[in-house]
Design a protein around this motif. Structure first.
Motif, short mmCIF file in Angstrom:
data_model
loop_
_atom_site.label_atom_id
_atom_site.label_comp_id
_atom_site.label_asym_id
_atom_site.label_seq_id
_atom_site.Cartn_x
_atom_site.Cartn_y
_atom_site.Cartn_z
N LYS A 1 0.46 -1.11 0.00
CA LYS A 1 0.04 0.03 0.34
C LYS A 1 1.08 1.43 -0.03
O LYS A 1 -0.27 2.38 -0.90
CB LYS A 1 -0.81 0.47 1.09
N THR A 2 2.11 1.15 0.57
CA THR A 2 3.08 2.64 0.56
C THR A 2 3.02 2.07 -0.68
O THR A 2 3.63 3.80 -1.14
CB THR A 2 4.15 2.13 1.40
N TRP A 3 4.44 1.80 -1.48
CA TRP A 3 4.40 1.56 -3.10
C TRP A 3 4.05 1.48 -3.70
O TRP A 3 5.06 1.08 -5.11
CB TRP A 3 6.06 1.25 -2.80
N ASP B 1 19.35 9.64 1.38
CA ASP B 1 18.17 10.38 1.33
C ASP B 1 17.04 10.00 1.40
O ASP B 1 15.69 10.22 1.01
CB ASP B 1 18.04 12.03 0.75
N HIS B 2 17.46 8.40 0.98
CA HIS B 2 16.64 7.43 0.94
C HIS B 2 14.98 7.09 2.61
O HIS B 2 13.87 7.11 1.96
CB HIS B 2 16.40 6.20 0.40
N LEU B 3 15.58 7.36 3.13
CA LEU B 3 14.63 7.63 4.65
C LEU B 3 13.50 8.46 4.52
O LEU B 3 12.67 8.63 4.57
CB LEU B 3 15.49 7.89 5.85
N ALA B 4 14.34 9.80 3.88
CA ALA B 4 13.24 11.14 4.44
C ALA B 4 12.29 10.72 2.87
O ALA B 4 11.22 10.64 3.46
CB ALA B 4 14.05 11.89 3.47
N ILE B 5 12.60 10.29 2.00
CA ILE B 5 11.10 9.29 1.23
C ILE B 5 10.13 8.32 1.28
O ILE B 5 9.11 8.58 1.70
CB ILE B 5 12.14 8.95 -0.47
N HIS B 6 10.62 7.58 2.09
CA HIS B 6 10.11 6.68 2.73
C HIS B 6 9.27 7.04 4.29
O HIS B 6 7.98 6.67 3.72
CB HIS B 6 10.96 4.90 3.30
N TRP B 7 9.74 7.40 4.49
CA TRP B 7 9.05 8.56 5.87
C TRP B 7 7.94 8.96 5.54
O TRP B 7 6.79 8.73 5.95
CB TRP B 7 10.36 9.33 6.59
N GLY B 8 8.46 10.10 4.89
CA GLY B 8 7.32 10.62 3.47
C GLY B 8 5.66 10.13 3.01
O GLY B 8 5.28 10.34 3.63
N MET B 9 6.37 8.76 2.85
CA MET B 9 5.27 8.79 1.71
C MET B 9 4.26 7.30 2.72
O MET B 9 2.94 7.47 2.99
CB MET B 9 5.45 6.94 0.98
N VAL B 10 4.69 7.14 3.66
CA VAL B 10 4.12 6.01 4.26
C VAL B 10 3.27 7.63 5.46
O VAL B 10 2.50 6.78 6.07
CB VAL B 10 5.35 5.18 6.33
#
Length: 266
Positions: A67-69, A94-103
């Motif tokens: 559901k996230t991606w 910077d991937h952490l910020a993108i996963h955090w934002g999408m979640v």
């Protein structure tokens, strides 16, 4: 119909590398069935006690990952597409910020727990799990399911490295802090944060300095530059220092579709 901002949804401990793997599978062009199969294989020996994975928990985690991606709500489709593009373009750190934002966009409960955690960290330099859970229950209801989900979100924060254990049981301090300086990523993260808010808008300062983004040190940005970096953001100016950033209504109601991993409905 219950709004996403009122739902829990995110009720499992989810590792950052599992989200990264899911996004990579989607970027590689796999359909939902193929991604699901790969995730089943990835998690079969990991979601368990003593090596015997419980299928129920594994299925719940895979649902969160998909559901996230992949199978995002329709109003988040444009955000998902650009998030995947950012994962291809920005440095791995910077991937952490993108996963955090999408979640947080898909599961505002994640943002709700982060908000309470971030506030406590700012106030006293540490966050007690019991205090976070109590504050989250005040928002989502006095239910054991709320406390249990909040505990698992906190464990996820520990796994992601944005919180760390202290010497005292159940007391956490801040972990990794990531500088976010690229204008497009800042605009995307702001948009993700707005999707986690019931009204889809916030004053610029509240948005950039939100405790829900406690793992990040976001570079100061002018509202005009933020909106210029994203066609899905709008600006309402109340005064010289009172800029309200909001989601554009046309993009909330008519999300663009793309071939990029666009197999969520299959």
């Amino acid at each position: 119909m219950t709004r996403r901002t009122d739902q829990i949804g995110f009720s499992q401990r989810v590792r950052l590398e599992w989200l990264e793997q899911t996004a990579n599978l989607v970027l590689a062009g796999n359909d939902k069935a193929a991604v699901n199969e790969a995730l089943q294989d990835l998690l079969k020996d990991k979601v368990s006690v003593g090596g015997q994975a419980e299928r129920g928990n594994r299925e719940k985690i895979i649902t969160i990952l998909l559901k996230t991606w992949l199978t995002v709500p329709s109003e988040l489709e444009s955000l998902r597409i650009e998030g995947l593009e950012l994962l291809k373009r920005v440095p791995r750190r910077d991937h952490l910020a993108i996963h955090w934002g999408m979640v947080m966009a898909v599961y505002p409960f994640w943002s709700g727990v982060a908000t309470q955690t971030g506030r406590l960290l700012r106030l006293q330099g540490s966050a007690a799990a019991a205090h976070v859970q109590r504050r989250v229950r005040e928002q989502y209801g006095e239910r054991e399911t709320v406390s249990r989900a909040a505990r698992r979100v906190l464990r996820s924060y520990l796994d992601w490295g944005v919180l760390q254990e202290t010497g005292a049981k159940g007391i956490y301090s801040a972990g990794t802090t990531l500088a976010v300086e690229e204008s497009r990523l800042i605009a995307w993260l702001a948009e993700a944060s707005l999707h986690a808010r019931a009204n889809g808008s916030a004053p610029l300062k509240d948005l950039i300095d939100s405790p829900s983004l406690f793992p990040f040190r976001i570079k100061p940005v002018h509202a005009e530059n933020l909106v210029a970096a994203s066609s899905r953001l709008d600006l309402l100016r109340h005064g010289l220092d009172d800029d309200l950033v909001m989601l554009r209504e046309d993009h909330r109601k008519k999300p663009k579709r793309s071939k990029l991993g666009d197999s969520g409905s299959s």
